[in-house]
Design an enzyme around this catalytic site. Structure first.
Site, PDB file in Angstrom:
ATOM      1  N   GLU A  38      41.097  48.713  39.890  1.00 58.91           N
ATOM      2  CA  GLU A  38      41.901  47.973  38.922  1.00 58.91           C
ATOM      3  C   GLU A  38      40.992  47.297  37.899  1.00 58.91           C
ATOM      4  OE1 GLU A  38      44.391  45.304  41.152  1.00 58.91           O
ATOM      5  OE2 GLU A  38      45.438  46.934  42.171  1.00 58.91           O
ATOM      6  N   ARG A  96      47.342  46.829  49.011  1.00 61.55           N
ATOM      7  CA  ARG A  96      46.098  47.065  48.291  1.00 61.55           C
ATOM      8  C   ARG A  96      45.941  48.564  48.093  1.00 61.55           C
ATOM      9  NH1 ARG A  96      46.638  42.608  47.221  1.00 61.55           N
ATOM     10  NH2 ARG A  96      45.179  40.838  47.340  1.00 61.55           N
ATOM     11  N   HIS A 105      49.628  45.543  39.220  1.00 65.09           N
ATOM     12  CA  HIS A 105      49.448  44.417  40.137  1.00 65.09           C
ATOM     13  C   HIS A 105      50.167  43.163  39.648  1.00 65.09           C
ATOM     14  CE1 HIS A 105      46.448  43.223  43.533  1.00 65.09           C
ATOM     15  NE2 HIS A 105      47.629  42.654  43.696  1.00 65.09           N
TER      16      HIS A 105
END
Length: 208
Positions: free
Chosen positions: A110, A79, A129
C-alpha cells in the site's frame, strides 16, 4: 443480520470461548474447527485475521479459494498478505472454481499500484484501506477519545479498554499519555489530507 447463519474459525479459540464472545449475537454462531470446511460452506467468507509472520501470511490461498462456492463472496478487511493475491486474481478470473466476487480493502503493498491486477477485474471491489471511514465513524472516534481522556485523567480506565488487567502494572497516567499521542497522530493525518473520500465539506488544507 437478515437471517444469516454465522460460522467462525479461529485456531486460537475454543468452541466454548467463541460461544461466550458471541453470546449476545442475534443470530446463532457456530464454531467451525476447520478453515477448509468453513470456506466450502459459507456464501460469504470475511477475513479478519491479524498479519502475523509467518503464521497468517497466505492464510487464504489457492486451496481455500478453490473450495469456496462459485457463487461465494470473499471480503478482506484484515491485511493484504493474509490473502494470497495471485491466487485470488486467478480464482476471480476462473469460471470453474473460487469466489465469484471479492471486496478488498487491503493489499500486500500500500498504496496500491495503479496497474494492480485486482483493479482491472470487474468482479472485484477495491478500496484503499478506507472502507471503514465515514463521517459517523469520525464523530464516534472523537467522542470516544474525549471520554477516554476524561476517564483516565480521573484515574479510571475507559469502558472500551480491552485489556483491563494491564492496569495492574501500568498507571492510568501512562495510558493517558499514550492516548494523547494517538489522538495527536490522528490530528496530524487529517491535517495532511488523510480523510475519507466520502465526507463532505471543504477540502483538507495542503501540508505546509
Amino acid at each position: 443480520h437478515f437471517g444469516m447463519r454465522f460460522m467462525v474459525f479461529d485456531p486460537k479459540l475454543s468452541a466454548a470461548q467463541i460461544a461466550a464472545i458471541t453470546a449476545d449475537c442475534v443470530s446463532p454462531v457456530k464454531h467451525e474447527p476447520s478453515l477448509l470446511e468453513l470456506c466450502a460452506s459459507c456464501d460469504i467468507v470475511s477475513v479478519h485475521a491479524p498479519l502475523i509472520v509467518p503464521d497468517t501470511v497466505g492464510l487464504i490461498g489457492a486451496t481455500e479459494l478453490g473450495l469456496t462456492k462459485p457463487t461465494a463472496i470473499l471480503i478482506n478487511t484484515a491485511r493484504g498478505p493474509v490473502v494470497d493475491e495471485s491466487a485470488l486474481v486467478a480464482a476471480l478470473q476462473s469460471n470453474t472454481h473460487g469466489p465469484s466476487l471479492a471486496g478488498v480493502d487491503v493489499v500486500s503493498t500500500e498504496p496500491m499500484a495503479t496497474d494492480h491486477p485486482l483493479s482491472r477485474l470487474p468482479n472485484a471491489v477495491v478500496t484503499p484501506h478506507i472502507g471503514g471511514f465515514s463521517d459517523k465513524m469520525f464523530r464516534q472516534f472523537w467522542q470516544l477519545s474525549a471520554e477516554s481522556v476524561v476517564a483516565m485523567a480521573a484515574g479510571e480506565l475507559p469502558e472500551s479498554v480491552v485489556n483491563p488487567c494491564a492496569a495492574e502494572v501500568r498507571t492510568c497516567s501512562d495510558y493517558l499519555l499514550v492516548l494523547l499521542i494517538l489522538v495527536a497522530c490522528t490530528c496530524s493525518l487529517r491535517n495532511l489530507g488523510c480523510r475519507p473520500c466520502n465526507t463532505t465539506g471543504p477540502e483538507p488544507r495542503a501540508p505546509e
